[in-house]
Design an enzyme around this catalytic site. Sequence first.
Site, mmCIF file in Angstrom:
data_model
loop_
_atom_site.group_PDB
_atom_site.id
_atom_site.type_symbol
_atom_site.label_atom_id
_atom_site.label_comp_id
_atom_site.label_asym_id
_atom_site.label_seq_id
_atom_site.Cartn_x
_atom_site.Cartn_y
_atom_site.Cartn_z
ATOM 1 N N LYS A 31 -5.139 0.833 -8.681
ATOM 2 C CA LYS A 31 -4.399 1.290 -7.701
ATOM 3 C C LYS A 31 -4.622 2.770 -7.193
ATOM 4 O O LYS A 31 -5.727 3.544 -8.541
ATOM 5 C CB LYS A 31 -2.619 1.352 -7.692
ATOM 6 N N SER A 48 5.820 0.415 -5.415
ATOM 7 C CA SER A 48 4.896 1.734 -4.053
ATOM 8 C C SER A 48 3.363 0.543 -4.679
ATOM 9 O O SER A 48 2.358 0.771 -3.859
ATOM 10 C CB SER A 48 4.664 2.852 -4.403
ATOM 11 N N SER A 53 7.785 0.282 -9.373
ATOM 12 C CA SER A 53 6.729 0.002 -8.192
ATOM 13 C C SER A 53 5.447 -0.805 -8.499
ATOM 14 O O SER A 53 4.687 -1.327 -8.391
ATOM 15 C CB SER A 53 6.159 1.577 -8.460
#
Length: 496
Positions: free
Chosen positions: A79, A160, A184
């Site tokens: 990420k 996210s 997330s």
Amino acid sequence: MNRRLPLMLKELSECYRSKAFEPLAVTEQTLARAKNLKELNAFIRTTPTKALHQAEQSVQRYKQGKPVSILDGAPIAVKDNFCTKDIHTTCASRMLQNFVPPYNATVYDRLERSGAILIGKTNMDQFGMGSGTVDSIFGATKNFWSESLRGTDFRIAGGSSGGSAVAVASGVCFAALGSDTGGSTRNPASYCGVVGFKPTYGLLSRHGLVPLVNSMDVPGILTRTVDDCAAVFNAIAGPDQHDSTTVKKPFDAILVSEVDRISLKGLKVGIPVEYHCDGISGEVLSTWSKVADMLEDAGATVKAVSLPYTSASISVYSILNQCEASSNMSRYDGIEYGHRSDENSSTEQLYARTRAEGFTAVVKNRILAGNFFLLRKNYDTYFQKALKVRRLIANDFDRAFREVDILLTPTTLSDAPLYEEFTKSHNRDQCAVQDFCTQSANMGGIPAISIPIKLSEKKLPISLQLMGPSFSEKALFDVAKWIEAQVQFVECYLDR
């Protein structure tokens, strides 16, 4: 190389050892797949030069018969809020669009030392503020299971860490790092049909993870199978001198039991009554009930438990999130690194213009709300009271785990929404709905894992979540693997 890649890390490693595959060829294939699936927008950037260099090194280790771990030669993604040396780390924000860190985040550094191959940095909601991966300057990520990818007619990936979930679900990589502040990692794992794991706070280093909410942020892991998740966890867990919040005790690798040796007799499973909430879909409820019955039939004791402060957890999470986020965002002032405005005539104007240009409305709203809660006149009413209720939420879990060993809950309230449906609501409202079942685990610091169970009538994944007391990762992995073996969701990928 047209052969289908194995679904698990163990199988991939065995293929490398038997010379059925070579890390370089697999890396080339995964980079090509990432390019072919560019429309999903899972990656902010791929890293082919680094990946091919790492693959060549892995080839040499296998030729010498000295692979460093089961992850040696395995394509992975990270990420884009984890620092990667000499590779842009943007947090999907204009504020950090040109930021290139001079060091690696500890968890990525440990993956690299384990021989993993970095395919690229994945898309996310800006600074992790969201639950859809729709609020990125690089555009929204599209769910791999979407019926259509045209225009806005697609399913959200969750957030996210949606880019990481899609990268794994689409077969571009075998594992990916996400971050988990209120769900997330588990939220996108649920929508994308992969395993999403949030460990006990302190078992994974946060060094090099761009902070959102320091007291709740943890690195998360996304894989297709529970065994792969445990393998990645073992590679990156343990104390870190760069992070004072890590547990100081040396970490002992977790050995997940073989399925035929996992016994559920004597296991006590709790069903939190408060998680039967408004907005939960009938399909999620029936899936929850079916798996509970499955566990009971296998010898587990399944009973209802109460977590009475669940109804307050979203409000508490929202206040604490915004307070810590406002504090963390104050470092972005255009002076030392990140975006700097060209329009300024004073230091004060430099700060104001830089932040106005670098942050989106979502980030600005959280900063303003957090600053409001932290005002001297509001501090006791909001922030201090939220901290007290957070302790009551943690106490709920402590009491529940005196009665049961683990909790079984939904992960999300439905399958993945359409992009247009999701974006009709305010970001903060969507987080309140989408994170209902996940965020309290972060406030309690306990481990949780999301496991895909079945496809809905719309052919979209439905997942469930297991939560356990702190440091119960071994039990969670074992029960999750047993459920995984019963439902055989991984076979759904064979038709994709």
